[in-house]
Design an enzyme around this catalytic site. Structure first.
Site, PDB file in Angstrom:
ATOM      1  N   SER A  62      40.421  46.451  40.596  1.00 52.48           N
ATOM      2  CA  SER A  62      39.934  45.064  40.679  1.00 52.48           C
ATOM      3  C   SER A  62      40.880  44.031  40.064  1.00 52.48           C
ATOM      4  O   SER A  62      40.616  42.832  40.161  1.00 52.48           O
ATOM      5  CB  SER A  62      38.556  44.943  40.025  1.00 52.48           C
ATOM      6  OG  SER A  62      37.552  45.343  40.923  1.00 52.48           O
ATOM      7  N   LYS A  65      41.986  41.093  42.129  1.00 50.61           N
ATOM      8  CA  LYS A  65      41.320  39.785  42.199  1.00 50.61           C
ATOM      9  C   LYS A  65      42.075  38.693  41.447  1.00 50.61           C
ATOM     10  O   LYS A  65      41.729  37.515  41.563  1.00 50.61           O
ATOM     11  CB  LYS A  65      39.888  39.906  41.674  1.00 50.61           C
ATOM     12  CG  LYS A  65      38.997  40.829  42.507  1.00 50.61           C
ATOM     13  CD  LYS A  65      37.555  40.780  42.051  1.00 50.61           C
ATOM     14  CE  LYS A  65      36.677  41.744  42.835  1.00 50.61           C
ATOM     15  NZ  LYS A  65      36.788  43.140  42.380  1.00 50.61           N
ATOM     16  N   SER A 122      33.246  40.559  38.434  1.00 52.06           N
ATOM     17  CA  SER A 122      34.114  41.304  39.356  1.00 52.06           C
ATOM     18  C   SER A 122      33.439  41.545  40.698  1.00 52.06           C
ATOM     19  O   SER A 122      33.570  42.609  41.304  1.00 52.06           O
ATOM     20  CB  SER A 122      34.545  42.649  38.734  1.00 52.06           C
ATOM     21  OG  SER A 122      35.632  43.207  39.435  1.00 52.06           O
TER      22      SER A 122
END
Length: 387
Positions: A62, A65, A122
């Site tokens: 993640s 991102k 997230s």
């Protein structure tokens, strides 16, 4: 007004500044262990203070991102997206697995709420929803991500989605992730989201949703206000963290820690090292005007050149700077249209013939191409000097 050419200004300050190569050479090879790769940089100068396998290509999970948020913040800065604009959730966005804020197909949230969902929780669904709004599809947004990575000079990064969910040939490195974070932190408002430990979505509804930051250092390490964690079985525990203390901002990245506790411990060691050994000397804030550049055939005759990011000089603790030259170079032969944020110059700081800091200067505003009538009146001498 004549074109502004190259300007040299001597900065007579105090003791001695260390070049980035000198600083990097003094790193401790034993600083971080039990992770696959790591890097520690100073945000303003980009100087590498420590690294371990920093160019090894690994799944970023993640932390992907960070690039997603960078493109969102750019769109906000350029006026292509509004912070209070409502974004509709597609079937595709709502179908994302992994971390999510449980958006339903057709549900609308503002950009601000979506950013909370991405930065704090997230949320994969929120990331895809905003990506679709900006590019029309997730695939088109991924193309934007890879194009941005190329423009930043990142040679060991390839994105296949906006979330970091496991997929073949989706990878990055500690070095590249640090550069993405450096770019994202140009937009100081991002830390209002990434530095929030807990918040709520749908607060005034029966579907109130509690967000808790996946980056626990935001709560437990003074000065940490971002940026993004990552975890998958393949990637293990990853974190790109940033902290600010006494005006110095640093970025620490780890890939592949065995546990979240170990991930946080290794990042903490790097942050402690940076703040105990180094300090920065601020020179410019972001968006400070440095000069003006002549623009031909534009609605305005000049473009204001402003700093694109905070600019500082870095030294070892207790040392200051001396005999540093500042070199400002403005672009020549600029022709409208000019985009807001378009690079139109650069500023360099030079010590002993070596560039120790270099940063782009960008146009403060958009300058559209002038119409034929405007150009005609200029030719006829009908415009005032203050036009």
């Amino acid at each position: 007004m004549k074109r502004i050419a190259t300007i040299f200004l001597s900065m007579l300050l105090f003791a001695s500044v260390l070049a980035p190569s000198t600083l990097a050479a003094e790193k401790s090879s034993e600083l971080v262990d039990n992770v696959k790769s790591a890097i520690l940089i100073d945000r303003d100068t980009g100087t590498v203070l420590y690294e371990k396998n920093s160019n090894e290509e690994l799944p970023p999970a993640s932390m992907t991102k960070i690039m997603t948020m960078l493109l969102i913040m750019e769109a906000l800065d350029q006026g292509k997206l509004k912070i209070d604009e409502k974004i509709r959730t597609s079937e595709h966005a709502a179908s994302m697995g992994g971390s999510q804020i449980f958006l339903e197909p057709g549900e609308e949230m503002t950009t601000e709420e979506m950013l909370k969902g991405i930065a704090i929780g997230s949320g994969n669904d929120a990331a895809v929803a905003v990506a679709e709004r900006l590019a029309g599809s997730e695939e088109a947004f991924v193309e934007m991500m890879n194009k941005k990575a190329t423009s930043l000079g990142l040679k060991n990064t390839a994105f296949k989605n906006v979330t970091g969910l496991p997929v073949d040939d989706h990878f990055s490195t500690a070095h590249d992730m640090a550069i993405m974070a450096k770019e994202l932190l140009k937009y100081e408002d991002i830390t209002k989201f990434t530095g929030t430990y807990e918040a709520y979505l749908r607060e005034n509804s029966d579907k109130k949703f509690w967000l808790v930051n996946t980056n626990r250092l935001v709560k437990f390490y003074p000065g940490v206000d971002g940026l993004k964690t990552g975890f998958t079985k393949e990637a293990k525990y990853c974190l790109t963290a940033t902290a600010e203390k006494n005006g110095m901002r640093v970025i620490a990245v780890v890939f592949g820690a065995p546990t979240s506790k170990e991930r946080n411990a290794q990042v903490t060691k790097m942050l402690d090292y940076a703040f105990s050994q180094y300090e920065t000397h601020p020179v410019y804030k972001r968006n400070e005007m440095i000069g003006k550049v002549k623009v031909s055939k534009g609605e305005q005759k000049q473009a204001a050149a402003v700093t694109s990011e905070p600019i500082s000089l870095l030294t070892k603790k207790g040392e200051k700077v001396d005999d540093v030259e500042k070199k400002i170079t403005m672009s020549k032969n600029l022709k409208a249209p000019i985009l807001k944020g378009q690079e139109i110059g650069k500023v360099q700081f030079i010590k002993d013939g070596k560039i120790i800091v270099e940063s782009p200067l960008v146009s403060q505003t958009e300058i559209k191409e002038a119409g034929w009538w405007t150009l005609f009146k200029r030719t006829a001498g009908m415009f005032t000097k203050t036009e």
